[in-house]
Structure formats: structure tokens, C-alpha cells
Design a protein around this motif. Structure first.
Motif, PDB file in Angstrom:
ATOM      1  N   MET A 181       0.829  -1.213   0.000  1.00 40.26           N
ATOM      2  CA  MET A 181       0.000   0.000   0.000  1.00 40.26           C
ATOM      3  C   MET A 181       0.863   1.261   0.000  1.00 40.26           C
ATOM      4  O   MET A 181       0.547   2.248  -0.676  1.00 40.26           O
ATOM      5  CB  MET A 181      -0.925   0.012   1.213  1.00 40.26           C
ATOM      6  N   ALA A 182       1.949   1.227   0.771  1.00 42.10           N
ATOM      7  CA  ALA A 182       2.824   2.390   0.845  1.00 42.10           C
ATOM      8  C   ALA A 182       3.443   2.700  -0.508  1.00 42.10           C
ATOM      9  O   ALA A 182       3.514   3.870  -0.927  1.00 42.10           O
ATOM     10  CB  ALA A 182       3.917   2.158   1.892  1.00 42.10           C
ATOM     11  N   MET A 183       3.894   1.660  -1.226  1.00 43.91           N
ATOM     12  CA  MET A 183       4.503   1.890  -2.527  1.00 43.91           C
ATOM     13  C   MET A 183       3.469   2.302  -3.570  1.00 43.91           C
ATOM     14  O   MET A 183       3.766   3.110  -4.464  1.00 43.91           O
ATOM     15  CB  MET A 183       5.260   0.646  -2.985  1.00 43.91           C
ATOM     16  N   GLU A 184       2.257   1.793  -3.462  1.00 43.31           N
ATOM     17  CA  GLU A 184       1.190   2.253  -4.354  1.00 43.31           C
ATOM     18  C   GLU A 184       0.903   3.734  -4.116  1.00 43.31           C
ATOM     19  O   GLU A 184       0.732   4.510  -5.066  1.00 43.31           O
ATOM     20  CB  GLU A 184      -0.074   1.425  -4.124  1.00 43.31           C
ATOM     21  N   LEU A 185       0.867   4.121  -2.859  1.00 44.52           N
ATOM     22  CA  LEU A 185       0.628   5.518  -2.518  1.00 44.52           C
ATOM     23  C   LEU A 185       1.770   6.397  -3.016  1.00 44.52           C
ATOM     24  O   LEU A 185       1.545   7.489  -3.573  1.00 44.52           O
ATOM     25  CB  LEU A 185       0.474   5.648  -1.002  1.00 44.52           C
ATOM     26  N   ALA A 186       2.998   5.931  -2.819  1.00 46.39           N
ATOM     27  CA  ALA A 186       4.164   6.706  -3.255  1.00 46.39           C
ATOM     28  C   ALA A 186       4.219   6.812  -4.781  1.00 46.39           C
ATOM     29  O   ALA A 186       4.334   7.910  -5.340  1.00 46.39           O
ATOM     30  CB  ALA A 186       5.439   6.065  -2.720  1.00 46.39           C
ATOM     31  N   ASP A 187       4.116   5.673  -5.462  1.00 46.36           N
ATOM     32  CA  ASP A 187       4.288   5.661  -6.916  1.00 46.36           C
ATOM     33  C   ASP A 187       3.153   6.361  -7.654  1.00 46.36           C
ATOM     34  O   ASP A 187       3.383   7.073  -8.639  1.00 46.36           O
ATOM     35  CB  ASP A 187       4.418   4.227  -7.419  1.00 46.36           C
ATOM     36  N   ASN A 188       1.929   6.182  -7.202  1.00 41.51           N
ATOM     37  CA  ASN A 188       0.788   6.786  -7.891  1.00 41.51           C
ATOM     38  C   ASN A 188       0.710   8.294  -7.721  1.00 41.51           C
ATOM     39  O   ASN A 188       0.029   8.974  -8.487  1.00 41.51           O
ATOM     40  CB  ASN A 188      -0.519   6.153  -7.408  1.00 41.51           C
ATOM     41  N   ASN A 189       1.415   8.805  -6.715  1.00 39.89           N
ATOM     42  CA  ASN A 189       1.390  10.249  -6.488  1.00 39.89           C
ATOM     43  C   ASN A 189       2.691  10.950  -6.860  1.00 39.89           C
ATOM     44  O   ASN A 189       2.751  12.172  -6.878  1.00 39.89           O
ATOM     45  CB  ASN A 189       1.084  10.547  -5.018  1.00 39.89           C
TER      46      ASN A 189
END
Length: 297
Positions: A181-189
Motif C-alpha cells: 500500500m505504501a509503494m502504491e501511494l508513493a508511486d501513484n502520487n
């Protein structure tokens, strides 16, 4: 207990870049002292890093890590401001209980059995003040992706989080979910205007605030080193005062601006020289153009 630390250089010289410290020299002194203090109580200490940092910490300084993992030579197209990305990746690679200890954390006692055996571990619960609210409001409008449960947290007037000076536990499956979830949040933003704002505030969001939000959503208790919550701007002198160890303080964390505090850095260097003079002198040699504390090094 497995102890892990993460240093990602982002292909920058450890001799020329301060990495948030008062100077490059103090950065190396801090990292060295953190490792050596951990080694007083633990044998199984692992470093997750890249080749450029390893050349200094391992090849030259010979810090006593049990194993070095060169995971971050090709971590991706992130700026150095996205330093939490490497930590998240370290969390995700763990396969047994662990405690991740930041390189600006120093201990003078082994962690308690209650802490070592806990499913989830953090330094302390943080109570959000206007400090965190202002930080999140600054980046909020440029976030293009955010899970609903996390949105609810950062829309609160008081935004809770867990300080990640130490983070870990035995619930490995949770850490895999959290890291994903953290990497999805980081990468998508990490694009557009948000790419220019990718700084401490964004790291706090996808590491510390997300960790709180996910544990709260799933009803998972977190065991903290400090039992009492601390306000997000309430980290006082007790967190950097090396003159108070080991009698008054047994855990220091030079978070944020404390790493640029001249008194704190001076005390830290003196303590390193007093207890680990060979390591102090190796660092001093690297910075011969700067006047060291003791000329005979």
C-alpha cells in the motif's frame, strides 16, 4: 532478534552530502555510533544499502554488520527526498520477526522482551497538532491517489501516526500488505506537481500516517518503546542529549532538526571518541581538511 537498518545513498557521496545532518562528518559519526550501540546488545544486525554507501560504511569503516544486502543500486527514479521508499522496501523483504532501527537512533539497553515479541512495534504514537495538519494540507490537493480509509485520517483536525524511529514486529504478512500500500501511494502520487513537493511531508504520509491508519482499520495493537503518546512537534532535548546517557536516557533519536543541532553533534562525536576511538579516527581521517576534535587522530 533480527535488527535491520537502511541507508540509500541515491548515488551521492557520503563524504560530500550531509543527508540532513550538520555535516557529512557528523552523518558518518551518527551512523557509526548507531550501529555500534546496537551491536552491544544484538548479534544479528543487517544493513540494507547500495554499493556507494557500502564502500564507506563496510569497506572503509568496517562497521560490524552480520550481513550487508546491496538492494538499492537500482531502486528506481526517485529523488533523495523520497528516502522512505528504501525503508519501505526493507520492511517488505523481511521473512522473520525484525526491528528496523533508523541510523539516527541510539540505544543503551536491549529492547524489552515485550517489545521484541510484539506482532507490531513502533517508537511511539504521535498526536497530531497543527504541525502535521499544515503539512498534509500542503500536499493534499496534489494527491491523485489515496485510499478512502487514509483520506479519512488526514482530513481530521488531529492526524495520528506512529513514529518510525523503530518499526517492526512478527506480523510479517501485515508488513507485506502495508509495504504494498505504501509503494502504491508513493508511486501513484510521485508525478506532476506532487513530484516537486515530494519531501519530508510526503514521506510522513506513506510511512508513518499510513502505518497508523492501516493498524487502526484492522484493529491491530502496536507496542511502542515509549508508552505515552508524544505530540508531533514535541520531541524535546531528551531525544538528543548525549550528556544524559546512560543514566538518565537510554534511547535517543535525533529526528528532524536535531541532526543539525551543533551541541548534539558535538556531544555525539565526543562520545564516539570516548567509547569507540578507532572508529572515530577512521572517520576523522576521511575529513582531514576539517579540524577534528583531537589532533592525534
Amino acid at each position: 532478534m533480527k535488527i535491520v537498518q537502511t541507508l540509500w545513498s541515491n548515488n551521492k557521496s557520503l563524504l560530500k552530502n550531509d543527508f540532513g545532518w550538520l555535516s557529512p562528518m557528523y552523518h558518518l559519526m551518527g551512523w557509526t555510533l548507531s550501529c555500534l550501540r546496537l551491536q552491544e546488545y544484538y548479534d544479528d544486525i543487517h544493513l540494507y544499502t547500495d554499493s556507494r554507501a557500502s564502500e564507506v560504511l563496510i569497506d572503509y569503516l568496517r562497521l560490524p554488520y552480520k550481513k550487508v544486502h546491496l538492494h538499492y543500486d537500482n531502486i528506481g527514479d526517485y529523488s533523495e527526498k523520497m528516502w522512505a521508499v528504501s525503508k519501505i522496501n526493507t520492511y517488505a523483504t523481511q521473512e522473520k520477526p525484525f526491528i528496523h532501527v533508523d541510523g539516527d537512533v541510539f540505544i543503551w539497553e536491549r529492547f524489552s522482551p515485550d517489545l521484541e515479541n510484539a506482532p507490531l512495534i513502533a517508537q511511539n504514537l504521535e498526536i497530531g497538532t497543527a504541525c502535521y495538519k499544515d503539512k498534509m494540507d500542503y500536499i493534499r490537493t496534489d494527491l491523485t491517489y489515496i485510499p478512502e480509509f487514509l483520506k479519512e485520517e488526514i482530513d481530521k483536525d488531529s492526524i495520528p501516526s506512529y513514529n518510525a524511529g523503530i518499526l517492526g514486529g512478527s506480523d510479517i504478512e501485515f508488513f507485506r500488505q502495508y509495504a504494498k500500500m505504501a509503494m502504491e501511494l508513493a508511486d501513484n502520487n510521485y508525478q506532476g506537481e506532487m513530484k516537486h513537493k515530494a519531501n519530508l511531508d510526503f514521506n510522513i504520509l506513506f510511512e508513518q500516517i499510513l502505518f497508523y491508519s492501516l493498524t487502526a482499520r484492522e484493529g491491530k495493537p502496536v507496542t511502542c518503546y515509549f508508552k505515552d503518546p508524544i505530540v508531533d512537534n514535541g520531541y524535546t532535548k531528551d531525544f538528543w542529549d548525549f550528556s544524559a546517557v546512560p543514566y538518565k536516557q537510554k534511547y535517543l533519536h535525533l529526528l528532524g532538526g536535531h541532526k543539525r543541532n551543533k551541541e548534539a553533534c558535538t556531544l555525539m562525536g565526543q562520545l564516539l571518541f570516548q567509547h569507540y576511538p578507532e572508529y572515530y579516527c577512521r572517520i576523522n581521517v576521511l575529513f582531514q581538511q576539517q579540524k577534528g576534535y583531537f589532533a592525534h587522530c
